[in-house]
Scaffold this motif. Structure first.
Motif, short mmCIF file in Angstrom:
data_model
loop_
_atom_site.label_atom_id
_atom_site.label_comp_id
_atom_site.label_asym_id
_atom_site.label_seq_id
_atom_site.Cartn_x
_atom_site.Cartn_y
_atom_site.Cartn_z
N SER A 1 -1.72 29.26 41.99
CA SER A 1 -2.61 30.17 41.45
C SER A 1 -1.79 31.43 40.96
O SER A 1 -1.03 32.12 41.32
N ASN B 1 -1.56 35.39 39.81
CA ASN B 1 -2.13 36.54 40.31
C ASN B 1 -3.22 37.00 39.60
O ASN B 1 -3.33 36.90 38.36
N PRO B 2 -4.34 37.57 40.38
CA PRO B 2 -5.70 37.82 39.70
C PRO B 2 -5.52 38.77 38.61
O PRO B 2 -6.10 38.65 37.39
N ASP B 3 -4.63 39.80 38.55
CA ASP B 3 -4.47 40.70 37.27
C ASP B 3 -4.00 39.88 36.31
O ASP B 3 -4.15 40.38 35.14
N ARG C 1 -4.00 36.61 35.71
CA ARG C 1 -5.18 35.84 35.18
C ARG C 1 -6.22 36.48 34.39
O ARG C 1 -6.52 36.22 33.33
N GLY C 2 -6.63 37.69 34.98
CA GLY C 2 -7.61 38.34 34.10
C GLY C 2 -7.12 38.88 32.86
O GLY C 2 -7.83 38.98 32.00
N GLU D 1 -15.44 34.64 38.25
CA GLU D 1 -14.14 35.17 39.16
C GLU D 1 -13.30 36.45 38.78
O GLU D 1 -12.99 37.22 39.48
N TRP D 2 -13.02 36.34 37.40
CA TRP D 2 -12.41 37.60 36.91
C TRP D 2 -13.20 38.79 37.16
O TRP D 2 -12.71 39.93 37.76
N GLY E 1 -15.64 39.47 39.47
CA GLY E 1 -15.43 39.62 40.96
C GLY E 1 -14.38 40.48 41.38
O GLY E 1 -14.18 41.45 42.26
N GLU E 2 -13.25 39.87 40.95
CA GLU E 2 -11.69 40.46 41.39
C GLU E 2 -11.60 41.83 41.02
O GLU E 2 -10.73 42.72 41.48
N THR E 3 -12.00 42.11 39.56
CA THR E 3 -11.90 43.51 39.13
C THR E 3 -13.08 44.38 39.56
O THR E 3 -13.33 45.64 39.13
#
Length: 456
Positions: A2, A4-6, A8-9, A185-186, A188-190
């Motif tokens: 996967s 990194n959330p940042d 992916r965002g 998901e994005w 929520g992560e932000t």
């Protein structure tokens, strides 16, 4: 593995911003409008669009419609107002007032929402409204349509379906290539929040049943029972949507092969069409010529197209329009006889205030006390100069022209004599046929919108 959330965002936001850049202008005065419901999709679009607007030097106006269908709708509006303010966007609210239908509520709410958003967007001077539909919405719409729904197809760039409220207004859906779960998901992560509408789980509504049928598979890849979709997909993601074909609404098209047609006839009353015109293009022409909003029945449209292709000479009416086929010339215009059977309401004009008459003309009077009505039954009372102008169009179309009357006036006058008149059909048809691909196209002059000056 996967991302990194940042990262992916950033990639997700970057794809959406690229679609905004491809369609919209930068550093121009008109604002961009955005439909904000407070749900996860529109909240995600708000975040990306507000960043884009700041960098592009554009004003962003978020528009929320309170349908009055939930006891918590006022709280939802307040949530939208706070979100818009936090994102640096202006915010407007419109309410769907009045009685609600017992049956067909989702369709009625959708029509009201489009009309209210269009009116608000035009009020602030916007030419484009951003909508937050996703690949999931496309699949759900296709699922519903394959089971008998008349819901139109979703396209990235299409005219507003509200008429005449949405005249000249385009809708941009920059997230049709994105999945709903990725957007949430994005968010929520932000640290962003959104509203979950309990109506989305109400099995009485086809949209809710479609969502259940198209739930993501356990591993999160693919859509179960998926139907055909024209939404863009990202190569290699395993999320293609395949299946049955559908015929989309004629006003929901991306650029197609250009229809073979001539310039509008004088005064905007009709078009000359090539006999090889394609079925969806002919459907769009009929609606634009008649000012109507209801597409013609498919079986009748197919028979009409077959007669044209066969070279037959005939006269026919469909969807409030008249089709005259003689040799190589095929003319489509308003059926004046319809104005006897179902008259267009007369409109009392206010000086300087635009009014749409019969879905075909935008008329702005210069003086008080004028009323716009149909010329049918009044043609012989026109002045000799006005009759000379009327004679420039086919005889069968003359009764559908707008004339002005008022107490004390000796006779009716052609609307062009005492008001500013803009024919709406040329631009409506141009947008319906996909002849624009970006916001800058909307600034160009459309031939036929105003009558040739030498006529008057």
């Amino acid at each position: 593995m996967s991302l990194n959330p940042d990262v992916r965002g950033s990639a997700l936001a970057g794809r959406i911003a690229e679609r905004l850049n491809a369609r919209l202008q930068q550093t121009v005065r008109p604002p961009v409008a955005l439909a904000l419901s407070g749900g996860g999709d529109s909240m995600a679009l708000l975040e990306v669009a507000s960043d884009w607007a700041r960098s592009a030097g554009r004003r962003l106006v978020a528009i929320t419609v309170d349908h009055g269908l939930s006891p918590t709708s006022r709280d939802w509006s307040r949530t939208c107002a706070r979100a818009a303010g936090a994102a640096g966007a202006d915010w407007l609210e419109r309410r769907w007032n009045g009685d609600k239908p017992v049956t067909g509520l989702p369709a009625a709410a959708r029509r009201a929402r489009h009309a209210l958003i269009a009116e608000a967007a035009r009020e602030v001077g916007a030419k484009v409204v951003l909508l937050a539909h996703t690949a999931d919405d496309v699949a759900e719409s296709d699922w519903m349509r394959s089971r008998g729904s008349t819901l139109g197809g979703l396209r990235e760039w299409s005219p507003s379906p509200a008429w005449p409220e949405g005249r000249g207004l385009m809708l941009l859906r920059p997230m049709l290539g994105e999945r709903r779960e990725d957007l949430r998901e994005w968010l929520g992560e932000t640290g962003r929040d959104w509203i979950e509408d309990p109506g989305n789980a109400d099995a009485r509504f086809a949209r809710s049943r479609a969502r259940v049928a198209l739930n993501p598979l356990p591993e999160g890849e693919g859509l179960r029972l998926a139907e055909r979709s024209d939404a863009p997909s990202r190569k290699g993601e395993g999320r293609g949507l395949t299946g049955t074909h559908h015929t989309p609404h004629p006003f929901a098209q991306e650029r197609r092969h250009a229809v073979v047609r001539s310039s509008p006839l004088p005064l905007g009353e009709g078009y000359e069409v090539d006999r090889s015109v394609r079925l969806p293009d002919l459907a769009a022409m009929l609606l634009c010529a008649s000012g109507s909003t209801t597409p013609p029945r498919g079986d009748r449209l197919e028979r009409l197209t077959a007669r044209l292709n066969a070279g037959e000479d005939f006269t026919a009416t469909l969807a409030g329009a008249r089709i005259e086929a003689r040799g190589t010339t095929v003319t489509v215009g308003r059926e004046a006889g319809e104005l006897r059977r179902r008259p267009a309401p007369d409109i009392a004009l206010q000086p300087g205030v635009s009014a749409v008459w019969d879905g075909r003309y935008e008329i702005t009077a210069r003086e008080p006390d004028w009323i716009v009505t149909a010329a049918i039954g009044r043609l012989n009372a026109l002045s000799r100069p006005d009759r000379a102008i009327v004679n420039t169009i086919p005889a069968w179309a003359r009764g559908a022209l707008p004339v002005l009357i008022r107490d004390g006036a000796p006779a009716p006058v052609l609307a062009w004599r005492q008001a500013r008149v803009r024919s709406l059909a040329p631009r409506r048809l141009s947008l319906a046929l996909g002849e624009t691909t970006q916001e800058s196209d909307l600034d160009r002059t459309i031939h036929g919108e105003t009558a040739p000056p030498d006529l008057f």
